[in-house]
Write a protein that holds these residues in place. Structure first.
Motif, short mmCIF file in Angstrom:
data_model
loop_
_atom_site.label_atom_id
_atom_site.label_comp_id
_atom_site.label_asym_id
_atom_site.label_seq_id
_atom_site.Cartn_x
_atom_site.Cartn_y
_atom_site.Cartn_z
N PRO A 90 27.60 33.86 40.89
CA PRO A 90 29.07 33.53 41.15
C PRO A 90 30.02 33.26 40.15
CG PRO A 90 27.21 31.80 41.64
CD PRO A 90 26.78 32.84 41.35
N MET B 292 33.34 35.24 40.01
CA MET B 292 34.81 34.48 39.84
C MET B 292 35.52 35.19 38.71
SD MET B 292 33.99 30.50 40.61
CE MET B 292 32.48 30.34 39.64
N ASP C 82 36.88 38.63 39.71
CA ASP C 82 37.91 38.60 40.71
C ASP C 82 39.16 38.38 39.93
OD1 ASP C 82 36.46 38.96 43.07
OD2 ASP C 82 36.03 36.71 43.43
N LYS C 83 39.47 37.89 39.08
CA LYS C 83 40.47 37.83 38.10
C LYS C 83 40.68 38.95 37.45
CE LYS C 83 40.49 32.80 38.41
NZ LYS C 83 40.40 31.59 37.44
N ARG D 58 31.15 44.61 44.84
CA ARG D 58 32.57 45.02 44.95
C ARG D 58 32.88 46.63 45.11
NH1 ARG D 58 36.29 41.70 42.93
NH2 ARG D 58 34.73 40.89 41.30
N LYS E 198 49.93 38.54 40.45
CA LYS E 198 49.96 37.50 41.37
C LYS E 198 51.38 37.09 41.58
CE LYS E 198 45.65 35.33 39.92
NZ LYS E 198 44.90 33.92 39.54
N GLN F 291 32.93 37.59 52.69
CA GLN F 291 33.86 38.17 51.83
C GLN F 291 35.22 38.05 52.66
OE1 GLN F 291 32.08 41.86 50.87
NE2 GLN F 291 31.29 41.28 49.17
N ILE G 145 36.79 34.44 52.98
CA ILE G 145 37.67 34.02 51.90
C ILE G 145 38.07 35.13 51.10
CG2 ILE G 145 37.94 32.80 49.58
CD1 ILE G 145 35.74 30.93 50.59
N GLY H 203 40.06 38.19 49.10
CA GLY H 203 40.50 38.25 47.56
C GLY H 203 39.42 37.68 46.52
N LYS H 204 38.27 37.26 47.30
CA LYS H 204 37.38 36.71 46.29
C LYS H 204 36.00 37.47 46.50
CE LYS H 204 39.58 33.25 44.70
NZ LYS H 204 40.33 33.28 43.34
N THR I 248 33.01 36.69 43.98
CA THR I 248 32.73 35.21 43.89
C THR I 248 31.94 35.21 45.44
OG1 THR I 248 34.79 34.55 42.92
CG2 THR I 248 33.39 32.96 44.15
N MET I 249 32.23 35.82 46.43
CA MET I 249 31.46 35.52 47.59
C MET I 249 30.11 36.19 47.73
SD MET I 249 33.12 33.30 49.71
CE MET I 249 33.31 32.38 47.97
#
Length: 409
Positions: free
Chosen positions: A72, A76, A79-80, A130, A204, A338, A341, A343-344, A347-348
């Motif tokens: 995770p 995270m 994802d960014k 992803r 963003k 996924q 949430i 967009g993550k 992370t998911m």
């Protein structure tokens, strides 16, 4: 050129890119084959280096916890800031670990080697998921199944690795798996180039005030759904680990099997589990993700309850059916998270798959302690109740409700 690239991205998002899915699925199989080498080499290490069962348990715990805790975190971060070339770098880390394991002279060197393999796995899984998401088009369940079935197939190879490679060649036989890692690195360089071309620059933007208000209204429901999903993963993982780690001992004790014969029971469960993982995604695309998750546990309840009392032949049939049914929700829970949430993606994926690794590590220790406390047969009877916990799936929001939340957000 820019217009052509944008057109390619749009086209890709609207259709399923099976060539990429099959390659990333193969890479997942190669990655998890490397992980399967570690438990497969245990009998060799126990004999050649005189390792205790406690040390072997610590090796398993180290691998699973590094792979689970880091997933995770990696998800995270990416994802960014997407990092396509983290994929081949992750498998390169695993290659270093495999090379070290082949020559490791003592427990501590083995532990360091396992750390490299665990780190490589932690990097690979969220980014691989992803890639599957980007190549999925409208068939997210099917795409995730193609990706995940590779991993489950790799894990199922552990008994075969032990019998065909490590028993005749010993610890040094592990060196052959550096070629497996090298092949994966080559494939992943190709995947990374495609991934880099398909990943748009994320800018963003400030969300409208109304959408912020909607987000606050649904955030508690989403959090509760995620807690329920984690509980479901707990029930499924502990049951699967109980079978894969300890049922061989049960077969030896109750059916008078040899060690080699008992491995056939585990291989049957894992192989059918891989098939179930593949089938789960298309079924979820057709019948809904919540329905498949519910079926995967509740349909397994009667079979699980009968298993401790079955004959030797009946147990093989039941284990095959249980693997097929229980593992059908493996990829589905990832996609559900996924979409829960959006967009993550990393992370998911890191949370759900990494959580399965972590819970597996904890479950192995807890179930082993329970066996020491109350005995093998009572423990097998007790774990047959775990699929009943799947009843909490009724608390999950429907696929339609999740899509509505997605649209609102």
């Amino acid at each position: 050129m820019a217009a052509a690239t944008n057109n390619m991205k749009t086209k890709t998002h609207n259709q399923t890119v099976y060539s990429i899915l099959f390659i990333i699925g193969i890479c997942h199989m190669l990655n998890d084959t490397l992980q399967a080498v570690i438990p497969a080499v245990f009998p060799i290490l126990e004999e050649s280096l005189g390792l205790t069962f406690t040390q072997l348990g610590l090796i398993t715990f180290t691998l699973n916890m590094v792979a689970s805790v880091m997933q995770p975190v990696v998800g995270m971060y990416t994802d960014k800031r997407p990092m396509p070339f983290a994929l081949p770098l992750g498998l390169a880390s695993s290659m270093v670990g495999i090379f070290g394991l082949a020559f490791a002279p003592n427990f501590w060197t083995i532990l360091v080697s396992v750390l490299f393999i665990g780190l490589g796995s932690a990097i690979f899984h969220p980014e691989g998921s992803r890639v599957a998401y980007l190549a999925a088009g409208p068939r997210r369940g099917t795409a995730q199944s193609i990706y995940q079935v590779g991993g489950n197939s790799g894990q199922a190879l552990a008994p075969v690795i032990t019998a065909l490679v490590l028993v005749p060649l010993g610890q040094f036989g592990v060196i052959w798996f550096t070629a497996v890692a090298g092949l994966a690195v080559i494939f992943l360089i190709y995947i990374a180039r495609w991934y880099a071309a398909m990943t748009p620059t994320v800018v963003k933007k400030k969300q409208p005030e109304q959408k912020e208000k909607v987000d606050k209204n649904v955030s508690r429901a989403i959090r509760n759904a995620l807690i329920v999903l984690i509980f479901i993963i707990f029930a499924r993982t502990w049951y699967a680990k109980a079978i894969s780690n300890f049922y061989a001992f049960y077969a030896i004790e109750n059916y008078g099997m040899s060690i080699a014969e008992s491995q056939f029971y585990i291989f049957t469960f894992l192989l059918m589990g891989a098939i179930g993982t593949f089938l789960g995604g298309p079924l979820a695309d057709r019948f809904g993700k919540k329905n498949v998750i519910l079926f995967s546990l509740l349909a397994a309840v009667p079979l699980a309850l009968i298993l401790p009392y079955a004959s030797a032949i009946g147990a093989i049939i039941l284990l095959g059916l249980l693997g097929l049914i229980v593992m059908s929700s493996f990829s589905v829970t990832v996609v559900y998270a996924q979409e829960l949430i959006p967009g993550k993606i990393g992370t998911m994926s890191g949370l759900t798959v990494g959580l399965a690794f972590g819970m597996g590590a904890i479950g192995s220790v807890a179930l082993g302690s329970l066996i020491d406390l109350i005995g093998l047969t009572p423990t097998m009877v007790a774990i047959s109740l775990l699929p009943l916990l799947g009843i909490v799936t009724f608390l999950l929001p429907s696929d339609k409700k999740v899509r509505e939340w997605h649209a609102e957000r």
